[in-house]
Design a protein around this motif. Structure first.
Motif, PDB file in Angstrom:
ATOM      1  N   VAL A 255      85.442  71.816  71.446  1.00  0.00           N
ATOM      2  CA  VAL A 255      86.614  71.007  71.120  1.00  0.00           C
ATOM      3  C   VAL A 255      86.389  69.557  71.536  1.00  0.00           C
ATOM      4  O   VAL A 255      86.916  68.630  70.905  1.00  0.00           O
ATOM      5  N   TYR A 256      85.612  69.340  72.602  1.00  0.00           N
ATOM      6  CA  TYR A 256      85.295  67.969  72.999  1.00  0.00           C
ATOM      7  C   TYR A 256      84.654  67.195  71.849  1.00  0.00           C
ATOM      8  O   TYR A 256      84.867  65.988  71.711  1.00  0.00           O
ATOM      9  N   MET A 257      83.847  67.909  71.068  1.00  0.00           N
ATOM     10  CA  MET A 257      83.165  67.246  69.959  1.00  0.00           C
ATOM     11  C   MET A 257      84.163  66.835  68.872  1.00  0.00           C
ATOM     12  O   MET A 257      83.969  65.829  68.190  1.00  0.00           O
ATOM     13  N   VAL A 258      85.221  67.616  68.714  1.00  0.00           N
ATOM     14  CA  VAL A 258      86.220  67.322  67.687  1.00  0.00           C
ATOM     15  C   VAL A 258      87.191  66.254  68.151  1.00  0.00           C
ATOM     16  O   VAL A 258      87.637  65.414  67.362  1.00  0.00           O
ATOM     17  N   PHE A 259      87.520  66.262  69.444  1.00  0.00           N
ATOM     18  CA  PHE A 259      88.536  65.355  69.986  1.00  0.00           C
ATOM     19  C   PHE A 259      87.986  64.698  71.248  1.00  0.00           C
ATOM     20  O   PHE A 259      88.349  65.055  72.362  1.00  0.00           O
ATOM     21  N   PRO A 260      87.094  63.716  71.113  1.00  0.00           N
ATOM     22  CA  PRO A 260      86.469  63.088  72.288  1.00  0.00           C
ATOM     23  C   PRO A 260      87.421  62.179  73.052  1.00  0.00           C
ATOM     24  O   PRO A 260      87.988  61.241  72.499  1.00  0.00           O
ATOM     25  N   VAL A 261      87.594  62.472  74.333  1.00  0.00           N
ATOM     26  CA  VAL A 261      88.469  61.702  75.215  1.00  0.00           C
ATOM     27  C   VAL A 261      87.804  61.624  76.578  1.00  0.00           C
ATOM     28  O   VAL A 261      87.229  62.608  77.047  1.00  0.00           O
ATOM     29  N   VAL A 262      87.879  60.472  77.243  1.00  0.00           N
ATOM     30  CA  VAL A 262      87.216  60.303  78.545  1.00  0.00           C
ATOM     31  C   VAL A 262      88.185  60.339  79.721  1.00  0.00           C
ATOM     32  O   VAL A 262      87.775  60.557  80.858  1.00  0.00           O
ATOM     33  N   GLY A 263      89.476  60.083  79.504  1.00  0.00           N
ATOM     34  CA  GLY A 263      90.438  60.134  80.592  1.00  0.00           C
ATOM     35  C   GLY A 263      90.935  58.768  81.009  1.00  0.00           C
ATOM     36  O   GLY A 263      90.248  57.757  80.847  1.00  0.00           O
ATOM     37  N   PRO A 264      92.129  58.695  81.593  1.00  0.00           N
ATOM     38  CA  PRO A 264      92.739  57.396  81.921  1.00  0.00           C
ATOM     39  C   PRO A 264      91.977  56.581  82.946  1.00  0.00           C
ATOM     40  O   PRO A 264      91.970  55.351  82.874  1.00  0.00           O
ATOM     41  N   VAL A 265      91.329  57.210  83.930  1.00  0.00           N
ATOM     42  CA  VAL A 265      90.625  56.432  84.940  1.00  0.00           C
ATOM     43  C   VAL A 265      89.427  55.698  84.346  1.00  0.00           C
ATOM     44  O   VAL A 265      88.970  54.697  84.907  1.00  0.00           O
ATOM     45  N   PHE A 266      88.929  56.171  83.205  1.00  0.00           N
ATOM     46  CA  PHE A 266      87.823  55.496  82.530  1.00  0.00           C
ATOM     47  C   PHE A 266      88.321  54.573  81.424  1.00  0.00           C
ATOM     48  O   PHE A 266      87.893  53.420  81.330  1.00  0.00           O
ATOM     49  N   ALA A 267      89.221  55.070  80.585  1.00  0.00           N
ATOM     50  CA  ALA A 267      89.686  54.262  79.462  1.00  0.00           C
ATOM     51  C   ALA A 267      90.630  53.153  79.889  1.00  0.00           C
ATOM     52  O   ALA A 267      90.686  52.091  79.247  1.00  0.00           O
ATOM     53  N   TYR A 268      91.387  53.376  80.995  1.00  0.00           N
ATOM     54  CA  TYR A 268      92.367  52.389  81.446  1.00  0.00           C
ATOM     55  C   TYR A 268      92.218  52.053  82.922  1.00  0.00           C
ATOM     56  O   TYR A 268      93.138  51.487  83.510  1.00  0.00           O
ATOM     57  N   GLY A 269      91.100  52.388  83.523  1.00  0.00           N
ATOM     58  CA  GLY A 269      90.925  52.146  84.951  1.00  0.00           C
ATOM     59  C   GLY A 269      89.618  51.460  85.272  1.00  0.00           C
ATOM     60  O   GLY A 269      88.791  51.170  84.397  1.00  0.00           O
TER      61      GLY A 269
END
Length: 455
Positions: A255-269
């Motif tokens: 599912v990570y491959m379909v919906f790649p997300v890194v998390g708030p501490v990385f994307a907004y931190g």
């Protein structure tokens, strides 16, 4: 004329073998084994394509070279030892420690990397060799299952590492703005819990880090508790925690491959560095507006949607319900602490946790149905969980702005969807227990000569 002996077996002689091979469960396990091997080989080639070692090579290297995780290898040995007698367990543990001492001394003498765990892997492999060469019938199958369970635990960890590498190498853009926008319907829980964890430093952070990092240990303890009677009963229970843990770890990264997300501490931190949208987490809420995919580095794993830590903690909680009061309390504590840690450290959004719970209960229901036999209730439950999970992903991706604009409707709907799966799981499993349908048991062992000891 006297009949001459022939080396060609008759059809009658081959009958029992062919009948065994035609059994549905034998065919199913054979197919599952072939698919697993093919999957591992495919991951090996994929990892080699990106210039790193794959899961098969990594596990093979640990026969000689310093392992990445000694405790993981000893946890695998502990799972293997559930099929052994107490005397055999003492011999196996002593052999593992003795081999590790030898490796430690050699590494210290030549100045190599220091770690332990080779001895545990050697003993697990030794059990597999003994099963093939010195066991027969059901005893061979039991020992092979024990060794396979231990090796699968280690292989699952290696496979997860390779999956995470592939997500970071192949998914150059991430969908964090979509999930962050949709998360406004839940009140931005990662930002709220992140401030709470900061306010409780250093005690709160240390405790949560310990709980978050030792989730595999807690699962191993619950799994060993469930398998404590295997050596006496000479069979594995029809369903146990380790099976679901492994399947979650196998399916989740897809599912990570379909919906790649890194998390708030990385994307907004701050942890995202120059790739972050801005340094906002957890003090400033994420900006609104139309979300869009953002490019990210090729190092950070895209391992947020769904939250597998939440899925594993949920499964641990479910399986701890059949234990003692202390185990039930520990399962509840580990679930609450894991959810707090995943949000408070900025590793996940609230939407990830909702998806993780639905994912866990759907996989758990499917594994239980496989063990006891499928019926209409099982089919409906798994179909419902799968549908809800798919609808959640579609809503996060294509309706985040609408969800953020109508939080008083979207938020309760998200929670209601999750609760519907929880209620469906509880009702279905209680109905299974009330019916007390006997699970399929393995055939009793054939009379045979006494089996030799492990050593």
């Amino acid at each position: 004329m006297q009949n001459l002996p022939t080396r060609i077996s008759s059809r009658r002689d081959r009958g029992p073998l062919l009948a065994a091979l035609r059994r549905p469960r034998v065919l199913l396990w054979t197919a599952a084994g072939a698919l697993t091997l093919g999957f591992l080989i495919a991951l090996e080639f994929a990892a080699r394509h990106y210039g790193v070692r794959g899961p098969i090579t990594e596990q093979a290297r640990e026969v000689v070279f310093a392992p990445d995780s000694g405790p993981l290898l000893y946890a695998g040995l502990a799972l293997t030892m559930v099929v052994l007698t107490w005397r055999q367990r003492l011999v196996a543990a002593g052999a593992a420690i003795g081999i590790d001492v030898v490796f430690w001394l050699v590494r210290w003498a030549v100045g190599a990397d220091m770690n332990f765990g080779n001895g545990a892997l050697w003993v697990v492999l030794g059990c597999a060799v003994v099963a093939v060469t010195r066991r027969r019938g059901s005893e061979r199958a039991l020992l092979l299952k024990g060794a396979g369970l231990g090796l699968l635990l280690v292989a699952g960890h290696k496979t997860g590492d390779t999956w995470l590498l592939i997500t970071s190498e192949t998914r150059k853009s991430v969908l964090d703005p979509y999930v962050a926008t949709a998360d406004q319907a839940l009140g931005n829980p990662s930002w709220l819990v992140g401030r709470f964890v900061e306010a409780t430093e250093p005690v709160g952070g240390h405790v949560l880090h310990l709980v978050y990092g030792q989730l595999p240990l807690a699962a191993a303890l619950v799994g060993l508790y469930q398998l404590r009677h295997v050596a006496v009963e000479r069979r594995f229970p029809s369903h146990h925690l380790v099976r679901t843990f492994l399947v979650i770890g196998l399916l989740g990264p897809a599912v990570y491959m379909v919906f790649p997300v890194v998390g708030p501490v990385f994307a907004y931190g701050a942890d995202g560095g120059q790739w972050a949208v801005a340094n906002l987490w957890p003090d400033t809420l994420p900006p609104g507006g139309a979300p869009h995919a953002i490019p990210f580095d090729d190092i950070t794993p895209r391992n947020c949607m769904p939250s597998l830590h939440t899925a594993w903690a949920t499964t641990l909680f479910v399986h701890s319900r059949k234990g003692s009061r202390a185990m039930r309390s520990a399962g509840t504590f580990w679930l609450v602490a894991t959810l707090t840690a995943t949000l408070g450290f900025g590793y996940h959004y609230g939407a990830d946790l909702v998806a993780g719970v639905v994912f866990a209960l759907t996989v758990e229901a499917a594994m239980r149905a496989f063990a006891r036999g499928w019926d209409s209730g099982a089919v409906r439950l798994v179909a419902h969980g799968t549908t809800v999970f798919a609808v959640l992903l579609v809503a996060y991706r294509y309706l985040p702005v609408e969800m953020a604009e109508h939080p008083w409707a979207a938020g309760p709907l998200l929670l209601l969807a999750m609760v519907s799966v929880i209620v469906g799981y509880v009702r279905t499993t209680r109905r299974w227990e009330a019916k007390a349908v006997p699970v399929r048991q393995p055939e009793p062992p054939h009379p045979a000569e006494p089996q030799p000891e492990l050593v």
